[in-house]
Design a protein around this motif. Structure first.
Motif, PDB file in Angstrom:
ATOM      1  N   ALA A  82       0.835  -1.202   0.000  1.00 29.18           N
ATOM      2  CA  ALA A  82       0.000   0.000   0.000  1.00 29.18           C
ATOM      3  C   ALA A  82       0.865   1.246   0.000  1.00 29.18           C
ATOM      4  O   ALA A  82       1.990   1.247   0.484  1.00 29.18           O
ATOM      5  N   ARG A  83       0.343   2.375  -0.556  1.00 30.26           N
ATOM      6  CA  ARG A  83       1.070   3.635  -0.590  1.00 30.26           C
ATOM      7  C   ARG A  83       1.092   4.270   0.789  1.00 30.26           C
ATOM      8  O   ARG A  83       0.229   4.001   1.620  1.00 30.26           O
ATOM      9  N   PRO A  84       2.063   5.158   1.055  1.00 30.20           N
ATOM     10  CA  PRO A  84       2.094   5.847   2.344  1.00 30.20           C
ATOM     11  C   PRO A  84       0.845   6.671   2.551  1.00 30.20           C
ATOM     12  O   PRO A  84       0.171   7.085   1.601  1.00 30.20           O
ATOM     13  N   ALA A  85       0.549   6.919   3.815  1.00 35.53           N
ATOM     14  CA  ALA A  85      -0.673   7.662   4.134  1.00 35.53           C
ATOM     15  C   ALA A  85      -0.668   9.035   3.520  1.00 35.53           C
ATOM     16  O   ALA A  85      -1.700   9.585   3.179  1.00 35.53           O
ATOM     17  N   ALA A  86       0.511   9.657   3.366  1.00 39.28           N
ATOM     18  CA  ALA A  86       0.569  11.014   2.830  1.00 39.28           C
ATOM     19  C   ALA A  86       0.125  11.073   1.389  1.00 39.28           C
ATOM     20  O   ALA A  86      -0.181  12.131   0.866  1.00 39.28           O
ATOM     21  N   GLU A  87       0.078   9.911   0.688  1.00 42.14           N
ATOM     22  CA  GLU A  87      -0.285   9.919  -0.719  1.00 42.14           C
ATOM     23  C   GLU A  87      -1.741   9.576  -0.949  1.00 42.14           C
ATOM     24  O   GLU A  87      -2.160   9.379  -2.072  1.00 42.14           O
ATOM     25  N   THR A  88      -2.525   9.424   0.073  1.00 44.10           N
ATOM     26  CA  THR A  88      -3.916   9.009  -0.106  1.00 44.10           C
ATOM     27  C   THR A  88      -4.714  10.096  -0.792  1.00 44.10           C
ATOM     28  O   THR A  88      -5.024  10.017  -1.959  1.00 44.10           O
ATOM     29  N   ARG A  89      -5.029  11.175  -0.091  1.00 46.79           N
ATOM     30  CA  ARG A  89      -5.786  12.271  -0.693  1.00 46.79           C
ATOM     31  C   ARG A  89      -5.520  13.532   0.114  1.00 46.79           C
ATOM     32  O   ARG A  89      -5.332  13.470   1.323  1.00 46.79           O
ATOM     33  N   PRO A  90      -5.489  14.705  -0.510  1.00 49.24           N
ATOM     34  CA  PRO A  90      -5.239  15.945   0.225  1.00 49.24           C
ATOM     35  C   PRO A  90      -6.428  16.294   1.099  1.00 49.24           C
ATOM     36  O   PRO A  90      -7.571  15.983   0.770  1.00 49.24           O
ATOM     37  N   ALA A  91      -6.134  16.939   2.214  1.00 50.29           N
ATOM     38  CA  ALA A  91      -7.218  17.383   3.093  1.00 50.29           C
ATOM     39  C   ALA A  91      -7.980  18.519   2.452  1.00 50.29           C
ATOM     40  O   ALA A  91      -7.429  19.328   1.720  1.00 50.29           O
ATOM     41  N   GLY A  92      -9.268  18.567   2.715  1.00 48.74           N
ATOM     42  CA  GLY A  92     -10.101  19.641   2.211  1.00 48.74           C
ATOM     43  C   GLY A  92      -9.812  20.936   2.933  1.00 48.74           C
ATOM     44  O   GLY A  92      -9.050  20.993   3.894  1.00 48.74           O
ATOM     45  N   PRO A  93     -10.418  22.050   2.485  1.00 52.07           N
ATOM     46  CA  PRO A  93     -10.158  23.341   3.112  1.00 52.07           C
ATOM     47  C   PRO A  93     -10.449  23.339   4.597  1.00 52.07           C
ATOM     48  O   PRO A  93      -9.743  23.959   5.375  1.00 52.07           O
ATOM     49  N   SER A  94     -11.519  22.634   5.002  1.00 56.09           N
ATOM     50  CA  SER A  94     -11.874  22.632   6.420  1.00 56.09           C
ATOM     51  C   SER A  94     -10.942  21.774   7.246  1.00 56.09           C
ATOM     52  O   SER A  94     -10.960  21.836   8.469  1.00 56.09           O
ATOM     53  N   GLU A  95     -10.118  20.928   6.563  1.00 54.13           N
ATOM     54  CA  GLU A  95      -9.237  20.040   7.289  1.00 54.13           C
ATOM     55  C   GLU A  95      -7.816  20.561   7.357  1.00 54.13           C
ATOM     56  O   GLU A  95      -6.950  19.935   7.935  1.00 54.13           O
ATOM     57  N   GLN A  96      -7.514  21.744   6.724  1.00 52.21           N
ATOM     58  CA  GLN A  96      -6.172  22.276   6.749  1.00 52.21           C
ATOM     59  C   GLN A  96      -5.837  22.754   8.153  1.00 52.21           C
ATOM     60  O   GLN A  96      -6.638  23.406   8.803  1.00 52.21           O
ATOM     61  N   PRO A  97      -4.629  22.464   8.662  1.00 56.72           N
ATOM     62  CA  PRO A  97      -4.266  22.909  10.001  1.00 56.72           C
ATOM     63  C   PRO A  97      -4.110  24.407  10.065  1.00 56.72           C
ATOM     64  O   PRO A  97      -3.837  25.069   9.067  1.00 56.72           O
ATOM     65  N   ALA A  98      -4.290  24.969  11.253  1.00 57.00           N
ATOM     66  CA  ALA A  98      -4.127  26.395  11.449  1.00 57.00           C
ATOM     67  C   ALA A  98      -2.668  26.775  11.247  1.00 57.00           C
ATOM     68  O   ALA A  98      -1.768  25.957  11.292  1.00 57.00           O
ATOM     69  N   ALA A  99      -2.432  28.108  11.041  1.00 52.76           N
ATOM     70  CA  ALA A  99      -1.075  28.587  10.771  1.00 52.76           C
ATOM     71  C   ALA A  99      -0.145  28.280  11.935  1.00 52.76           C
ATOM     72  O   ALA A  99       0.998  27.846  11.745  1.00 52.76           O
ATOM     73  N   ASP A 100      -0.631  28.496  13.160  1.00 53.11           N
ATOM     74  CA  ASP A 100       0.202  28.231  14.329  1.00 53.11           C
ATOM     75  C   ASP A 100       0.565  26.766  14.435  1.00 53.11           C
ATOM     76  O   ASP A 100       1.635  26.412  14.932  1.00 53.11           O
ATOM     77  N   GLU A 101      -0.350  25.869  13.977  1.00 53.82           N
ATOM     78  CA  GLU A 101      -0.071  24.446  14.075  1.00 53.82           C
ATOM     79  C   GLU A 101       1.023  24.038  13.100  1.00 53.82           C
ATOM     80  O   GLU A 101       1.683  23.017  13.276  1.00 53.82           O
ATOM     81  N   VAL A 102       1.192  24.835  12.020  1.00 54.75           N
ATOM     82  CA  VAL A 102       2.209  24.513  11.030  1.00 54.75           C
ATOM     83  C   VAL A 102       3.538  25.161  11.402  1.00 54.75           C
ATOM     84  O   VAL A 102       4.583  24.513  11.447  1.00 54.75           O
ATOM     85  N   THR A 103       3.525  26.482  11.653  1.00 56.51           N
ATOM     86  CA  THR A 103       4.762  27.207  11.908  1.00 56.51           C
ATOM     87  C   THR A 103       5.099  27.288  13.389  1.00 56.51           C
ATOM     88  O   THR A 103       6.231  27.579  13.745  1.00 56.51           O
ATOM     89  N   GLY A 104       4.149  27.046  14.272  1.00 58.72           N
ATOM     90  CA  GLY A 104       4.391  27.162  15.704  1.00 58.72           C
ATOM     91  C   GLY A 104       4.104  28.566  16.194  1.00 58.72           C
ATOM     92  O   GLY A 104       4.097  29.536  15.430  1.00 58.72           O
ATOM     93  N   ALA A 105       3.858  28.682  17.478  1.00 56.02           N
ATOM     94  CA  ALA A 105       3.575  29.973  18.107  1.00 56.02           C
ATOM     95  C   ALA A 105       4.813  30.449  18.847  1.00 56.02           C
ATOM     96  O   ALA A 105       5.527  29.654  19.471  1.00 56.02           O
ATOM     97  N   LEU A 106       5.068  31.763  18.767  1.00 56.62           N
ATOM     98  CA  LEU A 106       6.210  32.357  19.453  1.00 56.62           C
ATOM     99  C   LEU A 106       5.789  32.837  20.836  1.00 56.62           C
ATOM    100  O   LEU A 106       4.748  33.479  20.984  1.00 56.62           O
ATOM    101  N   TRP A 107       6.624  32.554  21.822  1.00 55.14           N
ATOM    102  CA  TRP A 107       6.349  32.957  23.201  1.00 55.14           C
ATOM    103  C   TRP A 107       7.608  33.580  23.802  1.00 55.14           C
ATOM    104  O   TRP A 107       8.724  33.133  23.534  1.00 55.14           O
ATOM    105  N   ARG A 108       7.403  34.592  24.608  1.00 56.79           N
ATOM    106  CA  ARG A 108       8.471  35.123  25.467  1.00 56.79           C
ATOM    107  C   ARG A 108       8.177  34.641  26.881  1.00 56.79           C
ATOM    108  O   ARG A 108       7.072  34.842  27.392  1.00 56.79           O
ATOM    109  N   MET A 109       9.151  34.005  27.503  1.00 52.16           N
ATOM    110  CA  MET A 109       8.938  33.442  28.831  1.00 52.16           C
ATOM    111  C   MET A 109      10.114  33.798  29.730  1.00 52.16           C
ATOM    112  O   MET A 109      11.270  33.831  29.291  1.00 52.16           O
ATOM    113  N   ARG A 110       9.797  34.071  30.986  1.00 56.70           N
ATOM    114  CA  ARG A 110      10.819  34.350  31.987  1.00 56.70           C
ATOM    115  C   ARG A 110      10.506  33.533  33.231  1.00 56.70           C
ATOM    116  O   ARG A 110       9.357  33.485  33.676  1.00 56.70           O
TER     117      ARG A 110
END
Length: 466
Positions: A82-110
């Protein structure tokens, strides 16, 4: 229910043999249940038969579980092709991850950790286990520990509370965290050098540089000799005073410069950086960028707009003398005789920025002030009577608000009277959201700034006025 799977081409495939077996098992179970019910209802050995039936059903259920695990959805032991899972079918618009989930969120912490070998390693390991990337780290040594300041990139789904909880379990205390942006990616030495360069070019930049260096804080300058008279503040030592969330430094023009940040104590490192900026400003003395901008008013008159300071005090007082008592009263909200006493303070670049509109002969006909008032920003206008209703006030106000937006201010406010229709019209002409408040007969108009350009005359804003 019927078992439905998908072939490699994506179409559903019904396994009819399995459906037939399941239906046959269902009918058999119904027949057995009916026979058991008749035996229990009409025979003397009903309870014994009921117990035997329960044992048989339990054994059947156990067999079913064993069989399903052996022949059901268990993963194959060999490659199926069987083909890898990534080659099955692209996610629809409603299934695309949010921007933060892709690039990550920036935090300042002390956070504060014990000054012991390995304590920082434990903290970094805890962050790594949560897939939190450490982009930069600064350490601030204290007498009883070390304050570590992080710039983090965390998965978008990871909340701030989860990060602080992991830090607490790793030994961090007094943890503070807030969202960061791309500007925080600049390393600390580069940022401090940039703030020093801005301070060296313009005296009015000092409060802004301190605010960018230390975060959200309130900065107040108490002059040694108040403009309204009275006793000045208690002097502070040359090296300044650090008291937890408050630092006090000798003001460059005399008096005391106070910086307060109630939500987070200052560290000795921050205190040293702030003191260095103030010392630089003190050594260079008052200075403003020299430049001007020639404008043409709607009636065809030409005026020059430029930055002014205490060196223009005589020309500003001469304009006061040409203004009517009514005009001065609308601007200063008090006795007209007190107007001249405040001019030296208003023109000082230590407390803000002042723009002047002057004629070709060099006569000042309008003044616009942008004043740093703690963590707020005030705008004020004074236009000579003969030059009112000709667009001078609007030109000055538009440039002052542009300077405030460039400095990172969230809003500006103007204090006037409801009868000052010129100032009200100028504020409305900015095209910004306005809030109106009436306090004891005084009208306070607050303009909330946004990234959109402020309404001014066409043409680029000259950088030498900034």
């Amino acid at each position: 229910m019927p078992d439905v799977t998908r072939a490699r081409h994506g179409r559903p495939v019904h396994h009819w043999r399995r459906d037939v077996v399941e239906l046959a098992a269902l009918f058999t179970a119904v027949a057995v249940a009916d026979a058991v019910a008749n035996l229990i209802g009409h025979g003397p050995d009903g309870p014994a038969l009921l117990m035997i039936s329960a044992i048989v059903l339990a054994a059947t259920a156990g067999f079913h579980v064993w069989w399903s695990r052996r022949h059901g959805h268990a993963p194959p032991v060999s490659d199926t092709g069987a083909r890898p899972a990534a080659e099955t079918r692209p996610a629809g618009p409603s299934e695309q991850p949010a921007a933060d989930e892709v690039t990550g969120a920036l935090w300042r912490m002390r956070t504060t950790v014990q000054d012991e070998p390995g304590s920082l390693a434990v903290l970094c390991t805890a962050l790594a286990e949560g897939r939190v990337d450490i982009l930069s780290l600064q350490t601030h040594p204290l007498a009883d520990g070390t304050v570590d300041e992080f710039l983090l990139r965390a998965p978008g789904a990871l909340a701030a509370a989860e990060i602080t909880r992991a830090v607490a379990l790793a030994g961090g205390t007094d943890t503070w965290i807030e969202r960061a942006d791309a500007h925080d990616l600049v390393d600390a030495p580069t940022r401090v050098l940039g703030l020093a360069a801005r301070t060296a070019l313009d005296t009015a930049e000092l409060p802004l540089a301190l605010r960018q260096l230390l975060g959200r804080c309130t900065i107040r300058t108490l002059p040694g000799t108040p403009a309204g008279g009275g006793r000045g503040p208690e002097p502070v030592p040359v090296e300044g005073v650090l008291e937890d969330t408050v630092m006090r430094l000798p003001a460059p023009e005399g008096g005391v410069l106070t910086v307060e940040r109630p939500y987070l104590p200052f560290t000795p490192t921050e205190f040293a950086r702030a003191r260095a900026l103030v010392e630089l400003d003190t050594r260079l003395g008052p200075r403003i960028p020299r430049g001007h901008d020639v404008l043409t008013l709607p009636e065809g008159d030409h005026i020059t707009v430029r930055r002014v300071d205490t060196g223009d005090l005589a020309a500003a007082r001469a304009m006061h003398d040409r203004c009517s008592p009514h005009t001065l009263g609308l601007r200063y909200h008090g006795p007209v005789g007190d107007a001249d006493r405040y001019l030296n303070h208003l023109l000082s670049p230590r407390f803000g920025r002042t723009l002047a509109a002057q004629t070709a002969s060099g006569r000042i006909v309008g003044l616009g002030h942008l004043l740093w008032d703690g963590d707020e920003t005030e705008v004020a206008l004074l236009v000579e009577d003969d030059w009112q209703r000709r667009g001078v006030g609007g030109e000055l106000l538009g440039r002052l608000v542009a300077l405030a937006a460039e400095a990172g201010c969230d809003s500006v406010y103007a204090v006037t009277k409801a009868s000052n229709t010129g100032m009200v019209a100028a504020m409305r002409g900015l095209g910004l959201p306005l809030d109106y408040q009436v306090e004891e007969g005084t009208l306070v108009i607050t303009a909330r700034l946004d990234p959109t350009p402020v309404a001014t005359t066409p043409g680029p804003q000259p950088p030498h006025l900034g």
